[in-house]
Design an enzyme around this catalytic site. Structure first.
Site, PDB file in Angstrom:
ATOM      1  N   ASN A  79       0.814  -1.211   0.000  1.00 40.66           N
ATOM      2  CA  ASN A  79       0.000   0.000   0.000  1.00 40.66           C
ATOM      3  C   ASN A  79       0.846   1.258   0.000  1.00 40.66           C
ATOM      4  O   ASN A  79       1.944   1.305   0.549  1.00 40.66           O
ATOM      5  CB  ASN A  79      -0.955   0.007   1.206  1.00 40.66           C
ATOM      6  CG  ASN A  79      -0.363   0.726   2.405  1.00 40.66           C
ATOM      7  OD1 ASN A  79      -0.456   1.949   2.522  1.00 40.66           O
ATOM      8  ND2 ASN A  79       0.281  -0.034   3.293  1.00 40.66           N
ATOM      9  N   ASN A 106       3.391   7.541  14.961  1.00 37.19           N
ATOM     10  CA  ASN A 106       3.778   6.895  13.714  1.00 37.19           C
ATOM     11  C   ASN A 106       5.057   7.540  13.193  1.00 37.19           C
ATOM     12  O   ASN A 106       5.022   8.476  12.412  1.00 37.19           O
ATOM     13  CB  ASN A 106       2.640   7.010  12.705  1.00 37.19           C
ATOM     14  CG  ASN A 106       2.951   6.296  11.402  1.00 37.19           C
ATOM     15  OD1 ASN A 106       4.024   5.719  11.267  1.00 37.19           O
ATOM     16  ND2 ASN A 106       2.041   6.342  10.469  1.00 37.19           N
ATOM     17  N   CYS A 131       6.205   5.498   8.877  1.00 42.48           N
ATOM     18  CA  CYS A 131       5.507   5.202   7.637  1.00 42.48           C
ATOM     19  C   CYS A 131       6.450   5.362   6.445  1.00 42.48           C
ATOM     20  O   CYS A 131       7.071   6.405   6.276  1.00 42.48           O
ATOM     21  CB  CYS A 131       4.309   6.118   7.452  1.00 42.48           C
ATOM     22  SG  CYS A 131       3.440   5.731   5.926  1.00 42.48           S
ATOM     23  N   ILE A 141       5.562  -4.000  14.160  1.00 49.22           N
ATOM     24  CA  ILE A 141       6.261  -3.116  13.242  1.00 49.22           C
ATOM     25  C   ILE A 141       5.270  -2.430  12.289  1.00 49.22           C
ATOM     26  O   ILE A 141       4.145  -2.891  12.124  1.00 49.22           O
ATOM     27  CB  ILE A 141       7.293  -3.910  12.368  1.00 49.22           C
ATOM     28  CG1 ILE A 141       6.592  -5.038  11.601  1.00 49.22           C
ATOM     29  CG2 ILE A 141       8.404  -4.448  13.212  1.00 49.22           C
ATOM     30  CD1 ILE A 141       7.459  -5.782  10.600  1.00 49.22           C
ATOM     31  N   ASN A 142       5.745  -1.354  11.674  1.00 48.00           N
ATOM     32  CA  ASN A 142       5.013  -0.775  10.565  1.00 48.00           C
ATOM     33  C   ASN A 142       5.341  -1.608   9.323  1.00 48.00           C
ATOM     34  O   ASN A 142       6.041  -2.621   9.416  1.00 48.00           O
ATOM     35  CB  ASN A 142       5.425   0.694  10.364  1.00 48.00           C
ATOM     36  CG  ASN A 142       4.279   1.508   9.755  1.00 48.00           C
ATOM     37  OD1 ASN A 142       3.666   1.086   8.781  1.00 48.00           O
ATOM     38  ND2 ASN A 142       4.000   2.662  10.324  1.00 48.00           N
ATOM     39  N   GLY A 182       1.034  -7.994   5.967  1.00 50.66           N
ATOM     40  CA  GLY A 182       0.409  -9.306   5.809  1.00 50.66           C
ATOM     41  C   GLY A 182       1.391 -10.449   5.991  1.00 50.66           C
ATOM     42  O   GLY A 182       2.540 -10.245   6.420  1.00 50.66           O
ATOM     43  N   GLY A 191       1.511  -9.315   9.959  1.00 47.45           N
ATOM     44  CA  GLY A 191       1.184 -10.630   9.408  1.00 47.45           C
ATOM     45  C   GLY A 191       0.376 -11.553  10.289  1.00 47.45           C
ATOM     46  O   GLY A 191       0.260 -12.742   9.991  1.00 47.45           O
ATOM     47  N   GLY A 208      -4.019  -5.948  11.196  1.00 50.99           N
ATOM     48  CA  GLY A 208      -4.442  -5.025  10.146  1.00 50.99           C
ATOM     49  C   GLY A 208      -4.815  -5.798   8.906  1.00 50.99           C
ATOM     50  O   GLY A 208      -5.986  -6.010   8.593  1.00 50.99           O
TER      51      GLY A 208
HETATM   52  C1  LIG Z   1      -3.629   0.085   3.887  1.00 51.60           C
HETATM   53  C2  LIG Z   1      -2.720   0.265   5.057  1.00 51.60           C
HETATM   54  C3  LIG Z   1      -2.725   1.493   5.740  1.00 51.60           C
HETATM   55  C4  LIG Z   1      -1.909   1.697   6.845  1.00 51.60           C
HETATM   56  N1  LIG Z   1      -1.944   2.899   7.475  1.00 51.60           N
HETATM   57  C5  LIG Z   1      -1.187   3.106   8.579  1.00 51.60           C
HETATM   58  C6  LIG Z   1      -1.259   4.321   9.296  1.00 51.60           C
HETATM   59  O1  LIG Z   1      -1.999   5.240   8.933  1.00 51.60           O
HETATM   60  N2  LIG Z   1      -0.474   4.461  10.400  1.00 51.60           N
HETATM   61  C7  LIG Z   1       0.350   3.467  10.845  1.00 51.60           C
HETATM   62  O2  LIG Z   1       1.014   3.645  11.861  1.00 51.60           O
HETATM   63  N3  LIG Z   1       0.431   2.306  10.197  1.00 51.60           N
HETATM   64  C8  LIG Z   1      -0.315   2.094   9.065  1.00 51.60           C
HETATM   65  N4  LIG Z   1      -0.226   0.879   8.396  1.00 51.60           N
HETATM   66  C9  LIG Z   1       0.615  -0.192   8.938  1.00 51.60           C
HETATM   67  C10 LIG Z   1      -0.197  -1.139   9.818  1.00 51.60           C
HETATM   68  O3  LIG Z   1      -0.765  -0.483  10.929  1.00 51.60           O
HETATM   69  C11 LIG Z   1       0.647  -2.329  10.337  1.00 51.60           C
HETATM   70  O4  LIG Z   1       1.714  -1.845  11.118  1.00 51.60           O
HETATM   71  C12 LIG Z   1       1.237  -3.186   9.222  1.00 51.60           C
HETATM   72  O5  LIG Z   1       0.293  -3.317   8.169  1.00 51.60           O
HETATM   73  C13 LIG Z   1       1.635  -4.581   9.693  1.00 51.60           C
HETATM   74  O6  LIG Z   1       0.563  -5.303  10.252  1.00 51.60           O
HETATM   75  P1  LIG Z   1      -0.386  -6.321   9.407  1.00 51.60           P
HETATM   76  O7  LIG Z   1       0.487  -7.276   8.682  1.00 51.60           O
HETATM   77  O8  LIG Z   1      -1.295  -6.944  10.410  1.00 51.60           O
HETATM   78  O9  LIG Z   1      -1.148  -5.473   8.435  1.00 51.60           O
HETATM   79  C14 LIG Z   1      -1.036   0.657   7.271  1.00 51.60           C
HETATM   80  C15 LIG Z   1      -1.027  -0.557   6.574  1.00 51.60           C
HETATM   81  C16 LIG Z   1      -1.846  -0.768   5.477  1.00 51.60           C
HETATM   82  C17 LIG Z   1      -1.797  -2.077   4.743  1.00 51.60           C
END
Ligand SMILES: Cc1cc2nc3c(=O)[nH]c(=O)nc-3n(C[C@H](O)[C@H](O)[C@H](O)COP(=O)(O)O)c2cc1C
Ligand SMILES: Cc1cc2nc3c(=O)[nH]c(=O)nc-3n(C[C@H](O)[C@H](O)[C@H](O)COP(=O)(O)OP(=O)(O)OC[C@H]3O[C@@H](n4cnc5c(N)ncnc54)[C@H](O)[C@@H]3O)c2cc1C
Ligand code: FES
Lengths: 292, 267
Positions: free
Chosen positions: A57, A113, A116, A178-179, A205, A232, A253
Site C-alpha cells: 500500500n 507513527n 511510515c 512493526i510498521n 500481511g 502478518g 491489520g
Molecule cells: C492500507 C494500510 C494502511 C496503513 N496505514 C497506517 C497508518 O496510517 N499508520 C500506521 O502507523 N500504520 C499504518 N499501516 C501499517 C499497519 O498499521 C501495520 O503496522 C502493518 O500493516 C503490519 O501489520 P499487518 O500485517 O497486520 O497489516 C497501514 C497498513 C496498510 C496495509
C-alpha cells in the site's frame, strides 16, 4: 483490555461508528487511523492492493487534520474498549501540536507513527534514527500529561532494538512494532508500469510475519516496556507466536483482508483453543515464552 | 488470495450518447452478479470503482464523462488494455421480490440494467430519470424487459418531474413489493422515504470514494458500514440505521462533508 487483539492503525479507523463495529467483532482495543497536523490528501489510486503473499500500500497518510477530527475524538468514550490514537508529523513541533490536542481527549494510548514508508517528509526519517525518534518521544511526553505514549517502529531501522531502547530512555510507555516493510514495488507487465500510482509501497500481511516476529523478539530483549506486536497476524497461532516473541498485545491489520472484519473474534477463539490444548490458563503466560 | 489489477483488453466500445460510453471487456466475469462493481485502473491516471452494466455472457462498464478518470475511459479503443480487479461488493438480491420496481437516476441505470434483465420473468417496472431526453441510455434494453416510465427535468420525455415523484404512484398501481434503486443520493433518500411510507422493501446502491475496494481502508465508510463490501447495495433495514445516508460523505482524505460539498469536490 478484554483480549490481546488490537485493530492496527490505518485499517477502518476513520470514525467512531466503524470502530464500534470492530469492537463488536471482538477487538480488545482499536486504533484511529493516523491523524496529522493538517489536511493531507494522500496518494492517487491504486493505493491498496494484495499480491499472492501480502498486501502492498501507498495510501500516503491521508488525513483531514487533527482539528477536523475533534468531533470524532470527542466521542471516543462511546467505545466499549480502549482507544489508541495514532498521530504523525513532519517535525518534532508538529508531533507535539497534534499530540497535545489529542491528549486532551484522554485516549488509552497515543501511538507515534514515526515509521511510515509512504511519504517523503514524515515518518520513516524519524523511525530509522535512534536520536530523532527519542527526541520526538521526549518532546511529546512533555505535552501529553498522563496519557501513555507508544512509538511505532519501522523494521527498516538498522537496529530496531536500539531504537526501542532509546525510546525507553526518552520516556516511552510502550513500543509498537512493526510498521510496513519496504518499500516494495510491483509492475504490471502489460502496462509496463508500477501498479501503485506512487510506485513504491509498504508491504504487510503474511509476507512480513517472520520479520515482525524477529523485531519483537529483539525489542523484548532490549527493553522492559510492554510491546504491541504486529505484522502478518491472521490466525490464533500467529498471535501466540507474536506473544511468545515478547508482545503483550497483538495488532491486526491485513488480517481484516485475509479473514474479514470478524478476524478479531476468530483469532481470540483460536488462541483459546490452542491455550487450553497446551495447558495455558492466562495469555500473560505466553508473553516472552520463547525467550526462556 | 490476490487483488491486483488484471490486464483486460477492450473488446468493443459503444457510444450511448455524447456523455456516456459502454466499454465491453474481453473477460466475461462469469461469477459476477448485478450490482457488483470492478476497480478499473488507467495507468498514470487513476483507479476507480465502476458498476458492471452488462452481465449476459459479456461484461461491460458504462461511464458518464465527468472528470479526468472518465476522460481517460472515453479515450479507450478496441484493443486497449485496462487493469481490472473484482468483482467486488454484495450486489442486488434478485430473489427478494415478486413484483419489482427499478428506479434509476442518470448513469445509475448501469448496475440496474443487468438486474432488470435477470428479473425479466417478474415483469419489473422501470422508472428512469434524466435532465432531458437526450440523456437516457439503455432505453431499448429496458423496454425489452418491462414497462418503462420516463421522468425528465424539462418534460422532453415522459413526465416533467423527478423519477422519485413517480415512485409512489407506481408502487400503488403495480403492487410493487421491492424497489431497487441507484442514482444521486438525494434521489435515493426520497426513494427510501417513499418505500418506508408505503411499507415496501428497498435495495439501494450507494456510492462513496474508494481506495481498496475490499474492506480494509475505511475510506468508503457510511457510519459503520463499508460501501465496498457491506454494500454497495443496502436494504431498507440498514439504510434506516445510517445517520450519514443522504447527508454526509467523505472526501478522499477522510474529511466528512455534506453531500453537496462532496459532489462539488469530485473531480
Ligand atoms: C492500507 C494500510 C494502511 C496503513 N496505514 C497506517 C497508518 O496510517 N499508520 C500506521 O502507523 N500504520 C499504518 N499501516 C501499517 C499497519 O498499521 C501495520 O503496522 C502493518 O500493516 C503490519 O501489520 P499487518 O500485517 O497486520 O497489516 C497501514 C497498513 C496498510 C496495509
Ligand atoms: C460502487 C460504485 C459503482 C459505480 N459505478 C459507476 C458507473 O457504473 N458509471 C459511472 O460513470 N460511475 C460509477 N461510479 C462512480 C465512479 O467511481 C466515478 O466517480 C465516476 O465514474 C466519475 O469519475 P470522475 O472522476 O471522472 O468524475 P466525478 O466527479 O467523480 O463524477 C461524479 C458524478 O457522477 C455521478 N455518479 C457517480 N457514480 C454514480 C452512480 N453509481 N450512480 C449514479 N450517479 C453516479 C454523481 O452523481 C456525480 O455527480 C461508481 C462508484 C461506486 C462507488
Ligand atoms: S474502499 Fe477501502 S474499505 Fe471500502
Amino acid at each position: 483490555m478484554r483480549n490481546p487483539t488490537v485493530l492496527a492503525s490505518g485499517f477502518l479507523g476513520v470514525n467512531v461508528e466503524m470502530l464500534k463495529r470492530v469492537v463488536e467483532e471482538g477487538a480488545g482495543a482499536v486504533t484511529f487511523k493516523s491523524i496529522g497536523p493538517r489536511v493531507k490528501s494522500g496518494h492517487r489510486n491504486p493505493t491498496v492492493l494484495a499480491y499472492e503473499w501480502g498486501m502492498i500500500n501507498a495510501v500516503g497518510l491521508p488525513s483531514s487534520g487533527y482539528k477536523d477530527m475533534e468531533g470524532e475524538l470527542a466521542r471516543m468514550k462511546e467505545l466499549k474498549a480502549p482507544v489508541f490514537v495514532s498521530i504523525y508529523g513532519a517535525s518534532v513541533e508538529e508531533f507535539c501540536d497534534v499530540a497535545e490536542a489529542v491528549a486532551g481527549y484522554k485516549p488509552a494510548v497515543i501511538e507515534l507513527n514515526v515509521s511510515c514508508p509512504n511519504t517523503k517528509a514524515e515518518g520513516m526519517v524519524f523511525g530509522c534514527s535512534e536520536k530523532l525518534t527519542a527526541e520526538v518521544v521526549s518532546a511529546v511526553k512533555n505535552v501529553t500529561g498522563k496519557v501513555p505514549v507508544m512509538p511505532k517502529l519501522t523494521p527498516q531501522a538498522l537496529n530496531i532494538a536500539g531504537v526501542a531502547k532509546a525510546c525507553e530512555e526518552a520516556g516511552a510507555d510502550a513500543i509498537a512494532a512493526i510498521n510496513t516493510v519496504g518499500p516494495g514495488m510491483l509492475i504490471n507487465i502489460e502496462a509496463r508500469k508500477p501498479v501503485l500510482d506512487y510506485k513504491r509501497g509498504g508491504i504487510s500481511g503474511p509476507a512480513i510475519r517472520p520479520i515482525a516476529v524477529r523485531c519483537v523478539y529483539e525489542i523484548y530483549e532490549a527493553v522492559d516496556l510492554p510491546i504491541l506486536g504486529m505484522g502478518g497476524v491472521t490466525e490464533g497461532r500467529d498471535a501466540v507466536e507474536m506473544m511468545q516473541a515478547g508482545a503483550s498485545a497483538v495488532g491486526i491489520g491485513s488480517g481484516v483482508y485475509y479473514r474479514g472484519i470478524e478476524v478479531f473474534n476468530r483469532v481470540c477463539e483460536e488462541m483459546k483453543v490452542w491455550m487450553s490444548e497446551n495447558g495455558y490458563k492466562n495469555v500473560k503466560e505466553l508473553v516472552g515464552a520463547a525467550h526462556e | 488470495m490476490s487483488d491486483m489489477p488484471v490486464s483486460n483488453r477492450v473488446r468493443k466500445v459503444v457510444e450511448e450518447n455524447k456523455e456516456v460510453k459502454t466499454i465491453f471487456l474481453e473477460e466475461s466475469m462469469p461469477g459476477a452478479i448485478p450490482g457488483q462493481f470492478v476497480m478499473v485502473w488507467l495507468p498514470g491516471t487513476d483507479e476507480k470503482p465502476l458498476a458492471l452494466s452488462c452481465l449476459n455472457g459479456e461484461a461491460a462498464i458504462t461511464v458518464q464523462r465527468k472528470g479526468k478518470f472518465t476522460d481517460g475511459i472515453f479515450r479507450l479503443k478496441k484493443g486497449s488494455y485496462i487493469g481490472v480487479r473484482g468483482p467486488y461488493g454484495n450486489g442486488f438480491d434478485a430473489d427478494a421480490c415478486t413484483k419489482p420496481c427499478i428506479i434509476a437516476g442518470g448513469v445509475g441505470i448501469a448496475p440496474l440494467a443487468p438486474l432488470a434483465e435477470k428479473l425479466a420473468k417478474k415483469k419489473p417496472v422501470v422508472i428512469m430519470g434524466a435532465s432531458n431526453e437526450g440523456k437516457f441510455i439503455f432505453r431499448e434494453r429496458m423496454e425489452k424487459v418491462g414497462k418503462v416510465e420516463y421522468a425528465t427535468d424539462d418534460g422532453s420525455c415522459g413526465r416533467k418531474c423527478f423519477a422519485s415523484d413517480m415512485l409512489e404512484g407506481v408502487v400503488e398501481k403495480e403492487g410493487i413489493d421491492v424497489v431497487y434503486g441507484c442514482g444521486p443520493e438525494l434521489m435515493l433518500k426520497r426513494v427510501f422515504e417513499i418505500c418506508k411510507k408505503k411499507r415496501v422493501g428497498c435495495q439501494l446502491s450507494l456510492e462513496r470514494y474508494m481506495h481498496c475496494g475490499f474492506g480494509v481502508c475505511g475510506s468508503c465508510a457510511v457510519d459503520g458500514y463499508r460501501v465496498c463490501v457491506d454494500g454497495p447495495v443496502f436494504s431498507s433495514k440498514q439504510l434506516e440505521k445510517m445517520t450519514e445516508f443522504g447527508k454526509f460523505a467523505r472526501l478522499k482524505y477522510g474529511k466528512k462533508v455534506s453531500l453537496n460539498e462532496y459532489y462539488r469536490w469530485r473531480e
